[in-house]
Design an enzyme around this catalytic site. Structure first.
Site, PDB file in Angstrom:
ATOM      1  N   LYS A 131      37.215  32.301  34.265  1.00  0.00           N
ATOM      2  CA  LYS A 131      37.513  33.255  33.196  1.00  0.00           C
ATOM      3  C   LYS A 131      36.920  32.756  31.892  1.00  0.00           C
ATOM      4  O   LYS A 131      37.221  31.642  31.459  1.00  0.00           O
ATOM      5  CB  LYS A 131      39.033  33.420  33.081  1.00  0.00           C
ATOM      6  CG  LYS A 131      39.469  34.360  31.968  1.00  0.00           C
ATOM      7  CD  LYS A 131      40.961  34.639  32.050  1.00  0.00           C
ATOM      8  CE  LYS A 131      41.393  35.582  30.931  1.00  0.00           C
ATOM      9  NZ  LYS A 131      42.828  35.905  31.010  1.00  0.00           N
ATOM     10  N   ASP A 236      52.332  40.043  27.749  1.00  0.00           N
ATOM     11  CA  ASP A 236      51.427  41.191  27.955  1.00  0.00           C
ATOM     12  C   ASP A 236      51.539  41.639  29.411  1.00  0.00           C
ATOM     13  O   ASP A 236      50.554  41.938  30.068  1.00  0.00           O
ATOM     14  CB  ASP A 236      49.978  40.779  27.614  1.00  0.00           C
ATOM     15  CG  ASP A 236      49.020  41.972  27.612  1.00  0.00           C
ATOM     16  OD1 ASP A 236      49.488  43.113  27.422  1.00  0.00           O
ATOM     17  OD2 ASP A 236      47.814  41.764  27.813  1.00  0.00           O
TER      18      ASP A 236
HETATM   19  N1  ADP Z   1      42.386  34.128  39.607  1.00  0.00           N
HETATM   20  C1  ADP Z   1      41.839  35.334  39.822  1.00  0.00           C
HETATM   21  N2  ADP Z   1      41.445  35.701  41.059  1.00  0.00           N
HETATM   22  C2  ADP Z   1      40.893  36.913  41.279  1.00  0.00           C
HETATM   23  N3  ADP Z   1      40.687  37.841  40.331  1.00  0.00           N
HETATM   24  C3  ADP Z   1      41.065  37.551  39.074  1.00  0.00           C
HETATM   25  C4  ADP Z   1      41.668  36.298  38.745  1.00  0.00           C
HETATM   26  N4  ADP Z   1      41.931  36.290  37.425  1.00  0.00           N
HETATM   27  C5  ADP Z   1      41.513  37.475  36.948  1.00  0.00           C
HETATM   28  N5  ADP Z   1      41.005  38.258  37.925  1.00  0.00           N
HETATM   29  C6  ADP Z   1      40.421  39.612  37.771  1.00  0.00           C
HETATM   30  O1  ADP Z   1      39.850  39.725  36.475  1.00  0.00           O
HETATM   31  C7  ADP Z   1      40.492  40.739  35.709  1.00  0.00           C
HETATM   32  C8  ADP Z   1      40.659  40.305  34.256  1.00  0.00           C
HETATM   33  O2  ADP Z   1      41.430  39.122  34.199  1.00  0.00           O
HETATM   34  P1  ADP Z   1      42.602  38.912  33.147  1.00  0.00           P
HETATM   35  O3  ADP Z   1      43.051  37.502  33.276  1.00  0.00           O
HETATM   36  O4  ADP Z   1      43.648  39.963  33.322  1.00  0.00           O
HETATM   37  O5  ADP Z   1      41.866  39.068  31.742  1.00  0.00           O
HETATM   38  P2  ADP Z   1      41.753  40.285  30.691  1.00  0.00           P
HETATM   39  O6  ADP Z   1      42.743  41.336  31.086  1.00  0.00           O
HETATM   40  O7  ADP Z   1      42.060  39.660  29.387  1.00  0.00           O
HETATM   41  O8  ADP Z   1      40.347  40.733  30.801  1.00  0.00           O
HETATM   42  C9  ADP Z   1      41.794  40.993  36.426  1.00  0.00           C
HETATM   43  O9  ADP Z   1      42.211  42.316  36.246  1.00  0.00           O
HETATM   44  C10 ADP Z   1      41.483  40.692  37.871  1.00  0.00           C
HETATM   45  O10 ADP Z   1      40.882  41.824  38.482  1.00  0.00           O
END
Ligand code: ADP
Ligand code: MG
Length: 301
Positions: A131, A236
């Site tokens: 991320k 959130d």
């Molecule tokens: N550990 C993970 N494994 C698989 N998919 C993930 C993971 N973390 C995030 N995602 C995917 O990435 C998207 C965005 O991640 P998130 O942490 O919610 O950040 P943001 O909402 O701030 O963009 C999530 O909706 C999910 O689909």
């Protein structure tokens, strides 16, 4: 003739650039990164000081980095440089590779307002999620207002905000991973990036039908309780930050804005988190729980 358009994400471009970098270009990028803590735009003299190259050499390498699309130049008042997201991604990816955390960057799996998430492979060829926090991408003012954790600093670059967000999220994940597997296991962080367990599964919001919604509701409330026991409130929470893996286990993601129990808005945020979930379950599955009962359950020993 057909023109095929495809969008390459910042991180994908950075991964490509990583293979073409001259070691001296890294020193310039690092010099700009250091300079950005005290300058809104970093002048050549400062880059020269941090990189150890004279100003002509700095200018030459800046030209090369500019061709690669890794920095921004400003010319108002004085000439200065900052890294753009791709430049910062290059530094983070380089560190992840050097530390033996990451072997390959894969496709984008989530583009949010304040983060990009990619698949990746570690050295054991296992899938991981990476991320990249991207604060200040929408509006600097907005993120500043929203993120009380930035504090009272005068000049806060997007780079600093994004790094802080990654650090916060990593710390929260670490704390919670100690007591359960209801969050993705955090593996490493560098700068604005976090490497964590890849969750094979679906977002809760995308699930069409579940057999025992009341069971899932109880599990989610219990996850909120687990976090609370570690002194953490998500802040959130919604169906968009909950995933269900292939074993139907609940994993709660996206924690950078978390609050501690002593935060003045802790109670209000907990209520909002829980309410979001209760409203969703009521609307979609017609199962429910009283808000106060849920809060009592979460905050009881
Ligand atoms: N550990 C993970 N494994 C698989 N998919 C993930 C993971 N973390 C995030 N995602 C995917 O990435 C998207 C965005 O991640 P998130 O942490 O919610 O950040 P943001 O909402 O701030 O963009 C999530 O909706 C999910 O689909
Ligand atoms: Mg999210």
């Amino acid at each position: 003739m057909r023109v095929l358009l495809f969008i390459v994400s910042s991180a994908e471009k950075a991964a490509q650039m990583l293979t073409q970098m001259d070691p001296k270009e890294f020193r310039i990028l690092l010099g700009i990164e250091l300079g950005m803590s005290e300058h809104e735009f970093v002048p050549v003299e400062v880059i020269s000081k941090y990189s150890g190259f004279d100003s002509n050499e700095v200018k030459f390498w800046i030209g090369e980095l500019d061709k690669k699309g890794l920095l921004w130049r400003q010319i108002e008042n004085y000439v200065g440089y900052i890294l753009n997201y791709t430049g910062y991604d290059v530094l983070a990816l380089n560190a992840l590779v050097k530390n033996g955390i990451l072997e390959a960057l894969g496709k984008s799996i989530g583009v949010g307002k304040e983060a990009d998430v990619h698949e990746g492979l570690n050295q054991q060829n296992q899938k991981v999620a990476i991320k990249f926090h991207r604060l200040g991408r929408t509006s600097f003012r907005n993120t500043r207002r929203k993120r009380e954790f930035v504090g009272d600093r005068k000049h806060i670059s997007w780079l600093y905000q994004s790094r802080l967000a990654a650090e916060r999220e990593f710390i929260a994940l670490k704390k919670m991973a100690l007591i359960g597997d209801f969050v993705p296991n955090p593996l490493f962080y560098n700068r604005h990036s976090i490497v964590m367990e890849y969750i094979e599964g679906q977002l809760f919001s995308e699930i069409i039908d579940i057999e025992e919604p009341d069971k899932f509701l109880k599990v989610i409330i219990n996850c909120i309780k687990n976090a609370y026991n570690q002194g953490i409130i998500h802040g959130d929470l919604s169906e968009f930050n909950i995933m269900v893996n292939l074993d139907e286990k609940i994993k709660i993601i996206d924690w950078p804005q978390y609050l501690t129990l002593t935060h003045p808005n802790a109670k209000e945020s907990l209520e909002r988190d829980v309410n979001n979930i209760l409203v969703y379950f009521k609307r979609k599955y017609d199962v429910g729980m009283n808000l106060q009962d849920a809060i009592n359950l979460i905050s009881s020993k």
